[in-house]
Design an enzyme around this catalytic site. Structure first.
Site, PDB file in Angstrom:
ATOM      1  N   CYS A  86      53.595  42.839  12.015  1.00 16.02           N
ATOM      2  CA  CYS A  86      54.058  44.229  12.053  1.00 16.02           C
ATOM      3  C   CYS A  86      54.865  44.554  10.791  1.00 16.02           C
ATOM      4  O   CYS A  86      54.292  44.651   9.723  1.00 16.02           O
ATOM      5  CB  CYS A  86      54.856  44.467  13.347  1.00 16.02           C
ATOM      6  SG  CYS A  86      55.072  46.220  13.740  1.00 16.02           S
ATOM      7  N   HIS A 203      51.335  42.340  18.180  1.00 13.13           N
ATOM      8  CA  HIS A 203      52.413  41.393  18.481  1.00 13.13           C
ATOM      9  C   HIS A 203      51.957  40.319  19.469  1.00 13.13           C
ATOM     10  O   HIS A 203      52.234  40.427  20.664  1.00 13.13           O
ATOM     11  CB  HIS A 203      53.610  42.142  19.080  1.00 13.13           C
ATOM     12  CG  HIS A 203      54.291  43.048  18.116  1.00 13.13           C
ATOM     13  ND1 HIS A 203      55.139  42.571  17.132  1.00 13.13           N
ATOM     14  CD2 HIS A 203      54.251  44.384  17.956  1.00 13.13           C
ATOM     15  CE1 HIS A 203      55.591  43.598  16.412  1.00 13.13           C
ATOM     16  NE2 HIS A 203      55.061  44.710  16.892  1.00 13.13           N
ATOM     17  N   GLU A 205      53.393  37.685  19.866  1.00 11.86           N
ATOM     18  CA  GLU A 205      54.631  37.093  20.412  1.00 11.86           C
ATOM     19  C   GLU A 205      55.112  37.814  21.663  1.00 11.86           C
ATOM     20  O   GLU A 205      55.965  37.290  22.387  1.00 11.86           O
ATOM     21  CB  GLU A 205      55.732  37.067  19.338  1.00 11.86           C
ATOM     22  CG  GLU A 205      56.403  38.403  19.010  1.00 11.86           C
ATOM     23  CD  GLU A 205      55.656  39.254  17.982  1.00 11.86           C
ATOM     24  OE1 GLU A 205      54.419  39.127  17.871  1.00 11.86           O
ATOM     25  OE2 GLU A 205      56.331  40.061  17.288  1.00 11.86           O
TER      26      GLU A 205
END
Lengths: 229, 736
Positions: A86, A203, A205
């Site tokens: 990002c 993302h 994560e």
């Protein structure tokens, strides 16, 4: 295995990615404040999501010129894997470590939602946990994720297999409605020439947990850590 | 500074100057008696903001005092920057809701953005890491040409600020009504976590201790923001644009990190954010609570502009600033932390004996005033009020017969019930990776890091009920948040309130305020659900036209084990749908009446708080014991709308049977309170549990197919319903 997550003023997903790395590595990565004198030994460098320096000039533009990025560039040139997620992706393009640029979303709005990604290759450190063609579901959360490069550059990175992920539908099809931000050729993530640097807008994560976001991002980190160990 | 230096009173304070500061003649007389002389212009400015409605609660204090604020789990109730509750395992949840209505109407982007910034500071000031934001929004009619501009600006502003600081915006609400044409409402709530034994308060201590200013520099923005928020709008309100502050979430993010880093040390004696009335209220509140005086040297205040007068510096509402009292021996350590984040750090004064606020610039004394009288003798009004007229109930037999499918489609696509996806996709609701229930559920669920526990969070209010019968509406707002938290499997613990009303100098508006607070009081007591923080926003009125009474409630609950967290989505075809709670078919003040029949009259559904408690406790027990597969409270739009929401969320249709002998529309769309819908594979244990608890319960249908079928009405395809439900907001915002 040592991983370093660079924290810029305004980074805000450093703990999210640190948690994901820790879950795959068994021990937490180091969080390195951008102003620290030494980056230290690192087998993996991560530039996390957020709004470095508020993104007040252009997303990633100021962070890309911060002193720590000279060291990151030097390590990348020596082959150290560098991952930008990002805002980290925006920094890497601004720093010239990745081709192209991230423009404001075609909608001109911040967009946070789950999207589907098609893994374009399993043949890289960063995508070793996936098979080519696999479709995964992970979130995006950005205002400037509209990948842009001139046609020659796009042709080159496609020819060389440097597209890592593309936005797609649940079935893997590339359609305008499954492209959330207007990215050229639905590109969500790209490698550098040596494929030791990856930038991606989504993302993974935030998709490592069955109870919060699902687990489609878990193989990303597991595969990366396995490949580096 | 010599002891003989004296403040120079203004040569003369004209009556117009007093009025322009929002002070009455009586209030000015009181200032004269407190000071024993005419005030300087700086002193007048300080009094005006401290005694503004926004800071002094002068019209509402008498009534706010009646609200229950205590429970064994309450660590700190109203009066500090935010409320604090014990959530076990050595942790506290710290939360508050606050309005930024007036600035948001004038400049929606910055007004909303700085509203988020302000409420974040209230929470991290107390030592909490902010983990979630919510917001409650009210706009005028979608047909009003200004509405779209306000929606776009407010949503973008909230996103701009919350996304940048990295705090997920996990929930909220958004309604439309012509009563908000002249005054939109932007209420922002922040929830944070802190160690229960490391809460920071604002009471200053230690004569001689340094008073330290940190954060952003002070400019001329926001001067008189608190006073603006205490007055009605008129045709000249556009000229107030310069009183709206400008937000810098990047600086706020650094300020959060720097403050939390400093809070891990023992350097801080007291800390207070500079919110409304900036340096004035922060210094007065800190010194006042500590019973001390405070001397400020304005030459040391970091300034963004040159030539600022003491008046401007004291009244500026520049954002992202904090005031702290430090242990003197820790000053260098504290300075190093703020240097790391490249934030200003300036010792701007010290605590003094004598209880006076002394403000110096150069060798001149701009203000020298006693703090306690300013705080203790602030005006408190018992304003006259009249009860709202009582409305008769609506007789559903008199309403026109309308095809069920048509009514449902209308309701699911109406502005208040349409999906708010267009809004929440502009908010980062996932950052921090702990969001278990994203926007769109009954309540947001945010995991407590490293545990199996979670907080459930919600904001709610039904202004049309508050208008129809304030006490019922006030109680309903509290009860609905309690119900929302219950429906996700949480134990509701406490609330924060944001009381948005018109001009309290009008007895009918004051009557709404009094009635709503009375209803809230009763509901809080019955549900053992105290108020721990809050905010009052009055004068939401333009040219004599007030908003609907809107006491927004922010509720916080605890889920002890995330494995039993519940969602509203249907999970499997073939399961039974059970309606819990009594249905009489109450259509007064309902959305059906307004959206389908075009009427806004009638008494609202009565609130039976004993039933509310009984039914909710029974449902929560069923959830915790894993008897149900989905749960949704029944509220706006009634039973069939709730079923449609469960169907759309899960992607399964349902067959619903309207019982014999009832008016279908009243049964399907009535808004009787204290009701829940659950789905399950085996209804028997649920019906048994309900019977034992004295809760009405009946199987009303079965999940399956790709449409909703209601008795003899035509089937309603989920696809068509989804298109309506999801389509309204984007098409409204893109229409030209």
């Amino acid at each position: 295995m040592k991983a370093a997550v660079i924290v810029f003023p305004g980074s805000n997903r450093e703990h999210d990615v640190a948690k994901a790395l820790a879950a795959s590595m068994g021990s937490p990565p180091r969080l390195v404040w951008h102003g620290e004198a030494e980056l230290g030994a690192a087998d993996l460098i991560v530039l996390p999501g957020g709004f470095a320096y508020g993104d007040y000039l252009r997303a990633g533009a100021i962070a890309a010129r911060s002193p720590v990025m000279r060291e990151v560039a030097a390590r990348a040139a020596r082959g150290v894997p560098v991952l930008g997620i990002c805002n980290g992706f925006q920094v890497l393009t601004e720093a010239g470590l990745l081709p192209g640029a991230l423009l404001p979303n075609a909608t001109l709005k911040f967009n946070c939602k789950f999207v589907h990604l098609r893994v374009e290759t399993g043949q890289s450190l960063f995508t070793a946990g996936y098979a080519a063609g696999q479709v995964i579901r992970v979130p995006i959360a950005h205002h400037d994720g509209n990948y842009f490069a001139d046609a020659d550059t796009l042709n080159r990175i496609e020819d060389q297999g440097h597209v890592a992920f593309r936005y797609c539908g649940e079935d893997g099809a590339l359609t305008p409605s499954s492209n959330p931000n207007g990215s050229a050729r639905s590109i969500a993530g790209v490698f550098n020439d040596a494929k030791n640097v990856l930038g991606l807008m989504p993302h993974p994560e935030n998709a490592i947990d069955p109870i919060a976001g699902g687990t489609d991002g878990k193989p990303f980190f597991d595969g990366l850590i396995r490949a580096l160990s | 500074m010599t002891a003989s230096a004296k403040v120079s009173p203004a040569a003369s304070i004209a009556p117009e100057t007093v009025t322009a500061h929002g002070l009455t003649a009586d209030e000015y007389t009181r200032i004269l008696s407190i000071l024993g002389r005419p005030p300087s212009i700086t002193e007048l400015g300080i009094f005006s903001v401290m005694w503004s409605e926004h800071c002094s609660y002068k019209s509402s204090k008498k009534w706010l005092k009646t609200l229950p604020t205590k429970a064994p789990w309450v660590i700190c109730g109203p009066g500090e920057n935010a409320g604090v509750i014990d959530i076990g395992d050595g942790l506290a949840a710290i939360f508050k809701i606050e309005s930024h209505n007036h600035p948001s109407f004038i400049e929606p982007f910055q007004g909303a953005a700085t509203g988020v910034g302000g409420i974040l500071r209230d929470v991290f000031t107390m030592g909490a890491r902010p983990i979630a934001n919510l917001n409650a929004l009210r706009f005028g009619s979608p047909q009003n040409p200004r509405t779209r501009h306000l929606v776009a600006g407010v949503v973008a502003g909230i996103g701009f600020y919350g996304n940048c600081v990295g705090v997920p915006t996990v929930g909220g609400e958004c309604n439309f009504h012509p009563a908000y044409d002249g005054n939109c409402l932007v209420n922002a709530m922040t929830v944070g976590l802190a160690p229960a034994n490391r809460i920071f308060y604002s009471s200053a201590a230690g004569v001689g201790n340094p008073v330290v200013y940190v954060g952003a520099k002070t400019g001329r923005d926001g001067i008189h923001g608190a006073t603006m928020a205490s007055a009605e709008f008129d045709e000249a309100s556009e000229a107030k644009r310069p009183t709206v502050q400008v937000g810098d979430p990047f600086t706020e993010k650094l300020l959060i990190e720097a403050c939390l880093e400093l809070m891990a040390t023992d350097a801080i004696v007291a800390i207070q954010d500079m919110g409304a009335a900036g340096l004035t209220s922060s210094s007065v509140e800190m010194a006042g609570k500590g019973g001390l005086g405070l001397e400020l040297e304005l030459d040391r205040v970091p300034l963004r502009e040159t030539g600022m007068t003491p008046y401007e510096i004291m009244l500026s509402e520049s954002q992202e600033r904090m005031l702290m009292v430090l242990r003197p021996e820790r000053e260098a350590q504290a300075r190093a932390i703020f240097d790391k984040y490249e934030l200003d750090f300036a010792v701007v004064g010290r605590l003094i004996e004598g209880g006076r606020l002394v403000v110096k610039q150069g060798s001149a004394i701009a203000a020298d005033m006693p703090i306690q009288p300013m705080v203790l003798q602030s005006p408190e009004y018992d304003r006259p009020w009249v009860a709202s007229p009582t409305r008769p109930p609506v007789d559903s037999a008199q309403l026109p017969r309308i095809e069920t499918a048509d009514a449902l489609e209308t309701l699911m696509g109406c502005p208040d019930l349409a999906s708010k996806r267009w809004i929440w996709e502009q908010y980062d609701h996932l950052v921090r990776g702990e969001t278990v229930q994203t926007p769109g559920g009954d309540a947001a669920i945010v995991r407590i890091p490293g545990t199996k526990k979670a907080l459930a969070l919600v904001t709610d209010c039904t202004p049309r009920y508050c208008l129809a019968h304030p006490a019922t509406g006030g109680a309903q707002a509290v009860a609905e948040t309690w119900r929302n938290l219950t429906a996700v499997g949480a134990r509701p613990l406490a609330i924060t309130d944001n009381l948005n009303f018109g001009n309290p100098e009008r007895p009918e508006i004051m009557g709404q305020l009094v009635g709503c607070i009375e209803g809230m009081r009763r509901a809080c007591l019955a549900l053992n659900y105290p108020v721990v923080s809050g905010n009052v926003s009055l004068y939401n009125e333009t040219q004599g036209k007030a908003i609907l009474p809107t006491p927004v409630i922010g509720g916080v609950g605890l889920i002890d084990d995330l494995d039993s967290a519940m969602s509203l989505a249907f999970k499997a075809a073939g399961e039974s749908i059970i309606l819990l709670g009594e249905t009489k078919g109450w259509l007064g003040a309902s959305l059906y009446l307004r959206e389908v029949c075009g009427r806004e009259d009638g008494a609202p559904p009565p609130i039976d708080l004993a039933a509310e408690r009984r039914n909710g406790d029974a449902v929560r027990g069923m959830i915790v014991e894993r008897l149900v597969s989905a749960c949704h409270d029944v509220s706006d739009g009634g039973t069939l709308v709730a079923i449609a929401e469960m169907a759309l969320a899960g992607g399964f249709g349902a067959d619903i049977a309207v019982p014999e002998g009832v008016a279908p529309a009243a049964w399907l769309f009535g808004e009787d309170q204290a009701r829940y819908l659950v789905s399950c594979r085996d209804p028997a244990p649920i019906l048994r549990r309900a019977r034992d608890a004295g809760v009405a319960a009946a199987v009303i249908g079965r999940i399956g197919g790709d449409s909703l079928t209601v008795s003899s009405s035509r089937p309603i395809s989920l696809k068509a319903l989804r298109a309506r439900h999801e389509g309204w907001f984007p098409s409204f915002m893109t229409a030209s």
